[in-house]
Design an enzyme around this catalytic site. Structure first.
Site, PDB file in Angstrom:
ATOM      1  N   TYR A  98       0.884  -1.255   0.004  1.00 43.59           N
ATOM      2  CA  TYR A  98      -0.025  -0.149   0.051  1.00 43.59           C
ATOM      3  C   TYR A  98       0.872   1.386  -0.080  1.00 43.59           C
ATOM      4  O   TYR A  98       0.773   2.224  -0.674  1.00 43.59           O
ATOM      5  CB  TYR A  98      -0.778  -0.029   1.213  1.00 43.59           C
ATOM      6  CG  TYR A  98      -2.092  -1.264   1.181  1.00 43.59           C
ATOM      7  CD1 TYR A  98      -3.046  -1.105   0.400  1.00 43.59           C
ATOM      8  CD2 TYR A  98      -1.723  -2.016   1.834  1.00 43.59           C
ATOM      9  CE1 TYR A  98      -3.921  -2.254   0.285  1.00 43.59           C
ATOM     10  CE2 TYR A  98      -2.665  -3.222   2.157  1.00 43.59           C
ATOM     11  CZ  TYR A  98      -3.477  -3.359   1.162  1.00 43.59           C
ATOM     12  OH  TYR A  98      -4.273  -4.317   1.111  1.00 43.59           O
ATOM     13  N   ASN A 121     -12.695  -1.124  -4.634  1.00 43.49           N
ATOM     14  CA  ASN A 121     -12.414  -1.505  -5.931  1.00 43.49           C
ATOM     15  C   ASN A 121     -13.606  -2.388  -6.382  1.00 43.49           C
ATOM     16  O   ASN A 121     -13.725  -3.314  -5.920  1.00 43.49           O
ATOM     17  CB  ASN A 121     -10.941  -2.269  -6.312  1.00 43.49           C
ATOM     18  CG  ASN A 121     -10.952  -2.702  -7.569  1.00 43.49           C
ATOM     19  OD1 ASN A 121     -11.615  -2.432  -8.405  1.00 43.49           O
ATOM     20  ND2 ASN A 121     -10.169  -3.817  -7.821  1.00 43.49           N
ATOM     21  N   CYS A 129      -6.626  -5.559  -7.235  1.00 41.32           N
ATOM     22  CA  CYS A 129      -6.564  -5.048  -6.101  1.00 41.32           C
ATOM     23  C   CYS A 129      -5.831  -6.301  -5.114  1.00 41.32           C
ATOM     24  O   CYS A 129      -5.175  -6.045  -4.042  1.00 41.32           O
ATOM     25  CB  CYS A 129      -7.842  -4.495  -5.405  1.00 41.32           C
ATOM     26  SG  CYS A 129      -9.228  -5.929  -5.590  1.00 41.32           S
ATOM     27  N   HIS A 130      -5.820  -7.648  -5.545  1.00 42.38           N
ATOM     28  CA  HIS A 130      -5.390  -8.625  -4.708  1.00 42.38           C
ATOM     29  C   HIS A 130      -3.876  -8.867  -4.871  1.00 42.38           C
ATOM     30  O   HIS A 130      -3.152  -9.383  -3.848  1.00 42.38           O
ATOM     31  CB  HIS A 130      -5.786 -10.056  -5.307  1.00 42.38           C
ATOM     32  CG  HIS A 130      -5.424 -10.247  -6.780  1.00 42.38           C
ATOM     33  ND1 HIS A 130      -6.477  -9.778  -7.892  1.00 42.38           N
ATOM     34  CD2 HIS A 130      -4.376 -10.882  -7.347  1.00 42.38           C
ATOM     35  CE1 HIS A 130      -5.880 -10.247  -8.855  1.00 42.38           C
ATOM     36  NE2 HIS A 130      -4.720 -10.853  -8.652  1.00 42.38           N
ATOM     37  N   GLU A 156      -1.442 -16.837  -9.856  1.00 41.47           N
ATOM     38  CA  GLU A 156      -0.558 -15.949 -10.770  1.00 41.47           C
ATOM     39  C   GLU A 156       0.935 -16.388 -10.654  1.00 41.47           C
ATOM     40  O   GLU A 156       1.784 -16.392 -11.600  1.00 41.47           O
ATOM     41  CB  GLU A 156      -0.912 -14.522 -10.539  1.00 41.47           C
ATOM     42  CG  GLU A 156      -2.233 -13.894 -10.968  1.00 41.47           C
ATOM     43  CD  GLU A 156      -2.459 -12.568 -10.765  1.00 41.47           C
ATOM     44  OE1 GLU A 156      -1.642 -11.642 -10.398  1.00 41.47           O
ATOM     45  OE2 GLU A 156      -3.501 -11.862 -11.002  1.00 41.47           O
TER      46      GLU A 156
END
Length: 170
Positions: A98, A121, A129-130, A156
């Protein structure tokens, strides 16, 4: 008048609710997600306008798509919009904090505000946002639940050839 439409699609994370106007996607929500809106009475189901979104989500979950190419129309403040645009620059399989995101936005003291905007979001997964984690590298809040955030990060990382997003996981 703009049409208020919705569709649903299955995913490894459970059913996903898609919201839009027939031209652009304005929301993607998981079941039991924090800040998930109730369906308005005048919103009607129509799967056809969401075909591209459904296909791209299926390709993402199959490991065949890393960047979404969809018209998006999220509703939020100017600051929220700037945070959501910045999320699109976080590479697939990578994470940022962040605080780092606040620095990129030219607001180094705004990590908490970035976190609040991130949590609002309306286009989770597509606007990633993850990929935002705590400064210490720990998994922090996610409107869809920390287990789903972990799943997305590991999905991912695995496909990008990396390790688990966090030590001790995956």
């Amino acid at each position: 008048m703009t049409a208020l439409l919705y569709s649903e699609t299955d995913s490894p994370l459970g059913p996903l609710l898609l919201l839009g106007d027939g031209e652009a996607l304005s929301g993607l929500y998981m079941n039991a997600q924090k800040h998930r809106p109730a369906l308005e009475r005048d919103r009607r189901r129509d799967d056809a306008p969401f075909r591209a979104a459904r296909e791209q989500l299926a390709a993402y979950f199959a490991g065949e798509l890393r960047v979404f190419d969809l018209p998006l129309a999220p509703s939020g403040s100017a600051f929220q919009q700037s945070v959501w645009r910045a999320l699109l620059d976080i590479p697939y399989g990578d994470t940022t904090s962040y605080g780092e995101l606040a620095q990129r936005l030219g607001k180094p003291g705004a990590a908490r505000a970035v976190g609040l905007a991130n949590g609002r979001n309306p286009l989770g997964i597509i606007v990633p946002c993850h990929r935002v984690i705590g400064a210490s590298g720990t998994l922090t809040g996610y409107g869809g639940g920390l287990e789903r955030k972990q799943w997305l990060l590991d999905h991912e990382r695995r496909l990008a050839g990396g390790q688990s997003a966090l030590p001790g996981f995956g």
